[in-house]
Design a protein around this motif. Structure first.
Motif, mmCIF file in Angstrom:
data_model
loop_
_atom_site.group_PDB
_atom_site.id
_atom_site.type_symbol
_atom_site.label_atom_id
_atom_site.label_comp_id
_atom_site.label_asym_id
_atom_site.label_seq_id
_atom_site.Cartn_x
_atom_site.Cartn_y
_atom_site.Cartn_z
ATOM 1 N N GLY A 1 0.206 2.386 12.614
ATOM 2 C CA GLY A 1 -0.222 3.620 13.272
ATOM 3 C C GLY A 1 -0.044 4.846 12.396
ATOM 4 O O GLY A 1 0.220 5.940 12.895
ATOM 5 N N VAL A 2 -0.159 4.657 11.074
ATOM 6 C CA VAL A 2 -0.080 5.776 10.134
ATOM 7 C C VAL A 2 -1.336 5.745 9.276
ATOM 8 O O VAL A 2 -2.158 4.825 9.369
ATOM 9 N N SER A 3 -1.457 6.726 8.400
ATOM 10 C CA SER A 3 -2.629 6.768 7.526
ATOM 11 C C SER A 3 -2.449 5.832 6.340
ATOM 12 O O SER A 3 -1.324 5.472 5.964
ATOM 13 N N GLY A 4 -3.573 5.465 5.721
ATOM 14 C CA GLY A 4 -3.516 4.617 4.542
ATOM 15 C C GLY A 4 -2.773 5.296 3.404
ATOM 16 O O GLY A 4 -2.056 4.644 2.637
ATOM 17 N N LYS A 5 -2.920 6.611 3.295
ATOM 18 C CA LYS A 5 -2.236 7.356 2.228
ATOM 19 C C LYS A 5 -0.723 7.313 2.414
ATOM 20 O O LYS A 5 0.020 7.295 1.445
ATOM 21 N N THR A 6 -0.290 7.269 3.680
ATOM 22 C CA THR A 6 1.157 7.187 3.951
ATOM 23 C C THR A 6 1.718 5.880 3.422
ATOM 24 O O THR A 6 2.766 5.853 2.765
ATOM 25 N N VAL A 7 1.023 4.785 3.693
ATOM 26 C CA VAL A 7 1.467 3.491 3.192
ATOM 27 C C VAL A 7 1.448 3.470 1.674
ATOM 28 O O VAL A 7 2.347 2.918 1.026
ATOM 29 N N LEU B 1 -2.263 -2.531 6.911
ATOM 30 C CA LEU B 1 -0.881 -2.304 7.339
ATOM 31 C C LEU B 1 -0.756 -0.964 8.036
ATOM 32 O O LEU B 1 -0.083 -0.849 9.072
ATOM 33 N N ALA B 2 -1.437 0.046 7.496
ATOM 34 C CA ALA B 2 -1.403 1.373 8.104
ATOM 35 C C ALA B 2 -1.928 1.323 9.529
ATOM 36 O O ALA B 2 -1.385 1.963 10.443
ATOM 37 N N SER B 3 -2.984 0.540 9.739
ATOM 38 C CA SER B 3 -3.557 0.417 11.078
ATOM 39 C C SER B 3 -2.582 -0.248 12.038
ATOM 40 O O SER B 3 -2.454 0.159 13.196
ATOM 41 N N ARG B 4 -1.851 -1.253 11.543
ATOM 42 C CA ARG B 4 -0.869 -1.953 12.388
ATOM 43 C C ARG B 4 0.297 -1.024 12.764
ATOM 44 O O ARG B 4 0.813 -1.090 13.879
ATOM 45 N N ARG C 1 2.000 5.923 -0.274
ATOM 46 C CA ARG C 1 3.176 6.677 -0.727
ATOM 47 C C ARG C 1 4.429 5.806 -0.625
ATOM 48 O O ARG C 1 5.301 5.864 -1.489
ATOM 49 N N TRP C 2 4.543 5.003 0.448
ATOM 50 C CA TRP C 2 5.689 4.095 0.574
ATOM 51 C C TRP C 2 5.741 3.140 -0.625
ATOM 52 O O TRP C 2 6.811 2.873 -1.164
ATOM 53 N N ILE C 3 4.560 2.650 -1.023
ATOM 54 C CA ILE C 3 4.487 1.693 -2.124
ATOM 55 C C ILE C 3 4.807 2.360 -3.458
ATOM 56 O O ILE C 3 5.516 1.797 -4.300
ATOM 57 N N ALA C 4 4.328 3.579 -3.631
ATOM 58 C CA ALA C 4 4.491 4.273 -4.914
ATOM 59 C C ALA C 4 5.899 4.810 -5.124
ATOM 60 O O ALA C 4 6.368 4.916 -6.262
ATOM 61 N N ASP C 5 6.592 5.148 -4.039
ATOM 62 C CA ASP C 5 7.921 5.773 -4.163
ATOM 63 C C ASP C 5 8.956 4.920 -3.422
ATOM 64 O O ASP C 5 9.073 4.972 -2.195
ATOM 65 N N ALA C 6 9.718 4.139 -4.174
ATOM 66 C CA ALA C 6 10.705 3.238 -3.571
ATOM 67 C C ALA C 6 11.829 3.991 -2.869
ATOM 68 O O ALA C 6 12.511 3.444 -2.001
#
Length: 248
Positions: A16-22, A11-14, A24-29
Motif C-alpha cells: 500500500g505504498v508507492s513504487g518509489k518508496t519500495v 510489492l508496493a501494491s501489496r 528507496r527501501w532497497i537503495a538505502d539499507a
C-alpha cells in the motif's frame, strides 16, 4: 523479492505504498519503514522482519538501565488482575506485599487467603508490611485523600484477613516504623521472587489511581534491586503485628 517473484511495483501494491518508496527501501539499507509497512512487506515476501530489517529488531530490545521494566501502566488499576494472580501463583520463594494498606488484594484476588496459606506451607516466605492505622502519617493521608474508605479502614481489612489465617507458619506481618511511615505511604513495593510491581503514589491520588511499573531483575543494582532494597530497609525497622504468626 526474487524468491517471492515480486517486483518493486508489485510489492508496493501489496504493502500500500508507492513504487518509489519500495525503491528507496532497497537503495538505502539504513532506511527503516514504519512498523505496519514492515509487517505487510514481510508477509508479502514470506520472510521474518529480522532478515530484512535486523536493526529494527535490535532497537526494540532494551539494553540500558530500563531493561528491567517489563511494562508500565499510567494507573495501577490498568494492570490486569491476571498479572497479579500469575505473579502470586508462580512465586515459590518470596512474596512480599509492602503496600501501605494491601487491602485491594483481598478483594481482587480470588481465594487469596487460601493461596497464601498454600504458599507458606510449601516453603515460600510471605510478608506484609503495613502502615500503622493509628499513626499520624495515616491520619494525615486520610485528610489528603478525603475518601469514605479511609486509609486506616483499608489497613484493618488486611489485618482482619491476616488474623483469620491463624497460626500458619511462614506468614509474617509488620507495621512500618513511625520514622519510615512517610516514605512507606508514598511508595508501594510488591515483590514476587525476581519480579516486582511498584507504585509511586501521586499527590492526592489513592493507590489504584497512581502509576505502576512491572519489573524483572536482570542483574545487581538495577531497578528491581533499588526498590527491593527500599522495602527491605523499611521491613528491618518495622514492628511485628503481634496477632499474626511470625516465621521467626
Amino acid at each position: 523479492m526474487a524468491d517471492a517473484k515480486l517486483s518493486a511495483r508489485q510489492l508496493a501494491s501489496r504493502v500500500g505504498v508507492s513504487g518509489k518508496t519500495v525503491e528507496r527501501w532497497i537503495a538505502d539499507a539504513a532506511l527503516i519503514p514504519h512498523a505496519q509497512n514492515r509487517e505487510d512487506a514481510c508477509m508479502a515476501l514470506g520472510v521474518s522482519e529480522e532478515m530484512i530489517w535486523p536493526k529494527a529488531i535490535k532497537d526494540r530490545v532494551k539494553t540500558g538501565a530500563d531493561r528491567e521494566i517489563i511494562h508500565s501502566y499510567p494507573y495501577r488499576s490498568a494492570c490486569p488482575s491476571t498479572v497479579w494472580r500469575e505473579l502470586i501463583t508462580e512465586s515459590s520463594g518470596e512474596l512480599f506485599f509492602a503496600g501501605y494498606t494491601n487491602y485491594f488484594l483481598w478483594l481482587e484476588q480470588p481465594t487469596f487467603a487460601t493461596t497464601l496459606q498454600r504458599k507458606a506451607e510449601s516453603g515460600c516466605r510471605v510478608r506484609f508490611l503495613l502502615g500503622n492505622p493509628d499513626c499520624e502519617v495515616t491520619r494525615q493521608r486520610e485528610q489528603i485523600e478525603d475518601v469514605s474508605l479511609t486509609v486506616s479502614t483499608r489497613i484493618r481489612v488486611t489485618l482482619e484477613n491476616l488474623a483469620k489465617l491463624g497460626t500458619v507458619q511462614g506468614i509474617e506481618a509488620r507495621f512500618s516504623a513511625a520514622a519510615d511511615a512517610a516514605n512507606h505511604v508514598s511508595l508501594s513495593v510488591f515483590r514476587f521472587d525476581n519480579q516486582a510491581l511498584v507504585t509511586p503514589h501521586l499527590a492526592r491520588m489513592v493507590g489504584h489511581d497512581s502509576p505502576l511499573l512491572h519489573l524483572r531483575k536482570h542483574g545487581d543494582s538495577g531497578m528491581f534491586d533499588r526498590f527491593a532494597e527500599h522495602a527491605e530497609e523499611l521491613w528491618s525497622r518495622g514492628a511485628p503485628v503481634e496477632y499474626v504468626p511470625s516465621a521467626h
